[in-house]
Design an enzyme around this catalytic site. Structure first.
Site, mmCIF file in Angstrom:
data_model
loop_
_atom_site.group_PDB
_atom_site.id
_atom_site.type_symbol
_atom_site.label_atom_id
_atom_site.label_comp_id
_atom_site.label_asym_id
_atom_site.label_seq_id
_atom_site.Cartn_x
_atom_site.Cartn_y
_atom_site.Cartn_z
ATOM 1 N N HIS A 244 35.592 25.672 23.336
ATOM 2 C CA HIS A 244 36.636 26.542 22.457
ATOM 3 C C HIS A 244 37.104 27.621 23.477
ATOM 4 O O HIS A 244 37.265 28.702 22.807
ATOM 5 C CB HIS A 244 35.772 27.241 21.273
ATOM 6 C CG HIS A 244 35.529 26.185 20.235
ATOM 7 N ND1 HIS A 244 36.415 25.439 19.450
ATOM 8 C CD2 HIS A 244 34.248 25.531 19.928
ATOM 9 C CE1 HIS A 244 35.651 24.518 18.774
ATOM 10 N NE2 HIS A 244 34.835 24.398 18.864
ATOM 11 N N ASP B 164 32.724 21.157 22.967
ATOM 12 C CA ASP B 164 33.866 21.739 22.862
ATOM 13 C C ASP B 164 33.490 23.362 23.246
ATOM 14 O O ASP B 164 32.786 23.948 22.562
ATOM 15 C CB ASP B 164 34.420 21.731 21.507
ATOM 16 C CG ASP B 164 35.798 22.412 21.474
ATOM 17 O OD1 ASP B 164 36.293 23.082 22.321
ATOM 18 O OD2 ASP B 164 36.280 22.290 20.490
ATOM 19 N N GLU C 278 44.556 20.604 21.961
ATOM 20 C CA GLU C 278 44.585 20.958 20.467
ATOM 21 C C GLU C 278 45.701 21.750 20.066
ATOM 22 O O GLU C 278 46.312 21.640 19.048
ATOM 23 C CB GLU C 278 43.383 20.686 19.705
ATOM 24 C CG GLU C 278 42.478 22.004 20.234
ATOM 25 C CD GLU C 278 41.384 22.383 19.572
ATOM 26 O OE1 GLU C 278 40.880 21.242 19.532
ATOM 27 O OE2 GLU C 278 41.047 23.452 18.947
ATOM 28 N N ARG D 213 44.315 16.096 24.289
ATOM 29 C CA ARG D 213 44.008 16.440 22.873
ATOM 30 C C ARG D 213 45.243 16.457 22.007
ATOM 31 O O ARG D 213 45.050 16.975 20.833
ATOM 32 C CB ARG D 213 42.928 17.012 22.624
ATOM 33 C CG ARG D 213 41.718 16.876 23.438
ATOM 34 C CD ARG D 213 40.500 17.402 22.858
ATOM 35 N NE ARG D 213 40.365 16.759 21.473
ATOM 36 C CZ ARG D 213 40.158 17.405 20.599
ATOM 37 N NH1 ARG D 213 40.464 18.789 20.689
ATOM 38 N NH2 ARG D 213 39.902 17.011 19.277
ATOM 39 N N ARG E 84 30.095 14.964 18.968
ATOM 40 C CA ARG E 84 30.164 16.048 19.792
ATOM 41 C C ARG E 84 29.001 17.097 19.105
ATOM 42 O O ARG E 84 28.576 17.220 18.017
ATOM 43 C CB ARG E 84 31.366 16.889 19.072
ATOM 44 C CG ARG E 84 31.765 18.274 19.600
ATOM 45 C CD ARG E 84 33.169 18.777 18.842
ATOM 46 N NE ARG E 84 32.635 19.992 18.335
ATOM 47 C CZ ARG E 84 33.697 20.666 17.958
ATOM 48 N NH1 ARG E 84 34.890 20.691 18.313
ATOM 49 N NH2 ARG E 84 33.294 21.762 17.056
ATOM 50 N N TRP F 124 40.633 34.672 28.258
ATOM 51 C CA TRP F 124 41.734 35.156 29.097
ATOM 52 C C TRP F 124 42.812 33.864 29.146
ATOM 53 O O TRP F 124 43.639 33.755 29.671
ATOM 54 C CB TRP F 124 41.278 35.263 30.443
ATOM 55 C CG TRP F 124 39.863 35.460 30.423
ATOM 56 C CD1 TRP F 124 38.586 34.688 30.530
ATOM 57 C CD2 TRP F 124 39.019 36.491 30.281
ATOM 58 N NE1 TRP F 124 37.463 35.246 30.391
ATOM 59 C CE2 TRP F 124 37.625 36.485 30.142
ATOM 60 C CE3 TRP F 124 39.451 38.003 29.968
ATOM 61 C CZ2 TRP F 124 36.646 37.379 30.188
ATOM 62 C CZ3 TRP F 124 38.697 39.128 30.047
ATOM 63 C CH2 TRP F 124 37.279 38.744 30.068
ATOM 64 N N TYR G 173 31.680 30.803 17.261
ATOM 65 C CA TYR G 173 32.792 30.050 16.635
ATOM 66 C C TYR G 173 32.513 28.519 16.967
ATOM 67 O O TYR G 173 32.029 28.012 17.908
ATOM 68 C CB TYR G 173 33.998 30.573 17.657
ATOM 69 C CG TYR G 173 35.258 29.725 17.005
ATOM 70 C CD1 TYR G 173 36.009 30.082 15.952
ATOM 71 C CD2 TYR G 173 35.709 28.495 17.768
ATOM 72 C CE1 TYR G 173 37.153 29.228 15.693
ATOM 73 C CE2 TYR G 173 36.790 27.682 17.220
ATOM 74 C CZ TYR G 173 37.468 28.149 16.318
ATOM 75 O OH TYR G 173 38.314 27.487 15.670
ATOM 76 N N GLU H 36 35.450 19.919 26.296
ATOM 77 C CA GLU H 36 36.935 20.147 25.902
ATOM 78 C C GLU H 36 36.943 21.513 25.895
ATOM 79 O O GLU H 36 36.202 22.482 25.840
ATOM 80 C CB GLU H 36 36.761 19.696 24.528
ATOM 81 C CG GLU H 36 37.931 20.026 23.715
ATOM 82 C CD GLU H 36 37.607 19.652 22.135
ATOM 83 O OE1 GLU H 36 37.025 18.855 21.726
ATOM 84 O OE2 GLU H 36 38.529 20.469 21.400
ATOM 85 N N GLU I 234 39.034 12.425 17.345
ATOM 86 C CA GLU I 234 38.163 13.207 16.787
ATOM 87 C C GLU I 234 38.118 12.873 15.100
ATOM 88 O O GLU I 234 39.223 12.750 14.562
ATOM 89 C CB GLU I 234 38.538 14.672 16.805
ATOM 90 C CG GLU I 234 37.641 15.589 16.175
ATOM 91 C CD GLU I 234 37.902 17.145 16.315
ATOM 92 O OE1 GLU I 234 39.079 17.407 16.873
ATOM 93 O OE2 GLU I 234 37.032 17.812 16.264
HETATM 94 C C1 CS2 Z 1 38.106 22.466 17.145
HETATM 95 C C2 CS2 Z 1 38.676 22.713 15.823
HETATM 96 O O1 CS2 Z 1 38.190 20.171 16.447
HETATM 97 C C3 CS2 Z 1 38.172 20.847 17.325
HETATM 98 O O2 CS2 Z 1 37.921 20.305 18.539
HETATM 99 O O3 CS2 Z 1 38.520 23.158 18.224
HETATM 100 O O4 CS2 Z 1 37.844 22.704 15.062
HETATM 101 C C4 CS2 Z 1 39.633 24.120 15.697
HETATM 102 O O5 CS2 Z 1 38.326 25.104 15.546
HETATM 103 C C5 CS2 Z 1 40.169 23.963 14.566
HETATM 104 O O6 CS2 Z 1 41.040 22.845 14.484
HETATM 105 C C6 CS2 Z 1 41.346 25.294 14.380
HETATM 106 O O7 CS2 Z 1 42.229 25.159 13.388
HETATM 107 MG MG MG Z 2 38.356 21.777 20.013
#
Ligand code: CS2
Ligand code: MG
Length: 402
Positions: A212, A210, A262, A283, A147, A402, A159, A236, A339
C-alpha cells in the site's frame, strides 16, 4: 444508432457506486462503472455536467473517436476524475456494441486467450495467527491464489487489513479516518507472516502481498529480499506510485516480482516502468485506466516489454467494472492474475451479473455485451452516503507515502 441520453446513477448498497447508463435511440443501453472511492460525486458531476451533454446524438459505432474526443478534445487531460468518467463512457459503449452484435465483449476484443481467469482473494487478520487461518478459509472456497495482510503488532489499525471475513472496505463514513504505520515492525512482521503461511499450506498456493505505497525504495528492496524464500506471486505497491524511478532501486535488490498501477490513469503513468522492465505486473484496470479502449493499448506496450497485466478488483470497483475487467482478462495475451474481492449480497443484487467463480477462476459468461445489469428499484433503496479513504501517518504523526 445514436446516443439518446446518459444517466448518472448513484447508489450505496453498503458502499457508494456511480454508474453511467447510456441509452440509444433504438432502445439499447450500456453500462459503465464510474466509481472513484471517496471522490464519487466529483466523477458524477464531471459526467453529468461536462461529458454527457457532449455525447447526445453521437454515433455509438464510433467508440475510438468518442474516446479521442473526450481525452484530446477536453484540453484538461488525465487525472483520476476525468479518466474515470471517460472510462465509464467507453465501457458503456463496448457494452452497447456487444449487445448490438449479440457477442460477449471479450469476443469483440479478439476472442478468448484462455478458458477462464485466475483470481486472487484477500485473507486478512488483526494478527499473524488470524491471517494464517483466513488463508485456509480461502483455500476451502477453492482459491488458488491469496493475498495476505495482517495488522501490525502494537498499532490500533492498519490500512488495507479487512475487517470481518470475505469482505474488505477501506473507506469509512463521515470524515476521513487516520491510520498509523510503523515501518520497523512491519518489515519484521511480513516475512514471518509468509513463513507461517508457507509452513501451514505448502508450496502450491500462489501468495501475494500489498504494501500500500508505504515504504521507501530501499525499505521495499529489503522487504522483497526477505520475502524471496517464500516465493510470492507479487509484492504490490511497495512505494508511492508517483515516482517511477523509485522502482529501479527496488529492482536492483530483489527477485520478488513487483506489481503497481491501481492508481494510474493513463499509459503516461507507466511508460518508464514498462520500458525499463522494472515491474512484472501492471495493475491498471478498465474503470480508472481510461476504459477498454485505452487499456488495450497499454497492455500492448506492456506485452512488448514482458510486463503482464493484473487488474485491480477491490470492492470499490462495481460489478460493472469487474465484468469489464474479466472480458479484458479473457482476451489480453499478457494476462497475469485478476484481483477478486467479493461484493456483498446487497451489491450483487443491485448489479445482477453473468460472471461466475469456480475452482479459483472467474469466467465473464457469454451474455451479449458485459453481461451486467442495474436494478433501479433496489438501487433507490440505498442513497449516497459520504465516505472517505483513510489518511496514513507514521506513529509520530508524520505524513508520509513519499
Ligand atoms: C487495494 C485496494 O485492492 C487493492 O489492492 O490497494 O483495496 C484499495 O485500498 C482500494 O481499492 C482503494 O479504493
Ligand atoms: Mg492495492
Amino acid at each position: 444508432m445514436k446516443i439518446l441520453d446518459g444517466e448518472v446513477l448513484v447508489t450505496c448498497p453498503g458502499r457508494n457506486f456511480v454508474t453511467l447508463r447510456l441509452r440509444t435511440d433504438e432502445g439499447v443501453y450500456g453500462l459503465g462503472d464510474a466509481t472513484l472511492n471517496g471522490r464519487e460525486l466529483a466523477v458524477a458531476s464531471y459526467l453529468r455536467d461536462h461529458v454527457v451533454p457532449c455525447l447526445i446524438g453521437r454515433s455509438v459505432d464510433q467508440i475510438e473517436d468518442i474516446w479521442q474526443y473526450l481525452y484530446r478534445g477536453a484540453y484538461w487531460r488525465r487525472g483520476p476524475v476525468t479518466m474515470t468518467a471517460i472510462s465509464a463512457v467507453d465501457t458503456a459503449l463496448w457494452d452497447i456494441k456487444g449487445k448490438v452484435l449479440g457477442r460477449p465483449v471479450y469476443d469483440l476484443l479478439g476472442g478468448a486467450s484462455r478458458t477462464s481467469v485466475l483470481v486472487y482473494g484477500h485473507a486478512s487478520g488483526d494478527n499473524i495467527g488470524e491471517a494464517v487461518d483466513e488463508v485456509g478459509r480461502y483455500l476451502d472456497l477453492g482459491y488458488r491464489a491469496v493475498r495476505v495482510q495482517a495488522g501490525i503488532e502494537g498499532l490500533p489499525n492498519s490500512y488495507g487489513v479487512g475487517r470481518g471475513h470475505l469482505f474488505y472496505e477501506p473507506a469509512e463514513r463521515g470524515r476521513p479516518p487516520e491510520t498509523v504505520f510503523a515501518t520497523g515492525p512491519y518489515l519484521r512482521q511480513v516475512p514471518m507472516l509468509f513463513e507461517r503461511v508457507r509452513n501451514e499450506y505448502g508450496e502450491s498456493v500462489e501468495l501475494l502481498h500489498d504494501a500500500h505505497h508505504r515504504l521507501t525504495p530501499i525499505e521495499a528492496g529489503r522487504l522483497g529480499k526477505d520475502l524471496e524464500p517464500h516465493r510470492l506471486f507479487w509484492l504490490e505497491d511497495p512505494v508511492a506510485a508517483d515516482n517511477q524511478q523509485a522502482f529501479r532501486l527496488i529492482r536492483e535488490h530483489t527477485t520478488t516480482p513487483l506489481a503497481v498501477g491501481e492508481v494510474f490513469n493513463t499509459v503516461h503513468d507507466a511508460t518508464t516502468l514498462i520500458q525499463n522492465q522494472w515491474i512484472d505486473y501492471l495493475r491498471m484496470t478498465v474503470v480508472h485506466g481510461g476504459g477498454i479502449t485505452h487499456l488495450r493499448k497499454v497492455a500492448a506496450i506492456a506485452e512488448l516489454n514482458f510486463v503482464r497485466m493484473g487488474s485491480h478488483g477491490a470492492t470499490d470497483l462495481s460489478p460493472v467494472a469487474m465484468a469489464a475487467a474479466l472480458h479484458f482478462d479473457m482476451w489480453v495475451p499478457n494476462f497475469g492474475i485478476q484481483e477478486y474481492m467479493r461484493h456483498t449480497d446487497e451489491t450483487d443484487a443491485v448489479f445482477p451479473h453473468g460472471y461466475r467463480f469456480a475452482d479459483g477462476y472467474l469466467h465473464p459468461g457469454d451474455r451479449p455485451g458485459l453481461g451486467v445489469d442495474y436494478d433501479d428499484v433496489l438501487a433507490a433503496k440505498y442513497p449516497y452516503e459520504p465516505a472517505f479513504l483513510p489518511v496514513n501517518r507514521l506513529v509520530d504523526g508524520t505524513m508520509f507515502n513519499w
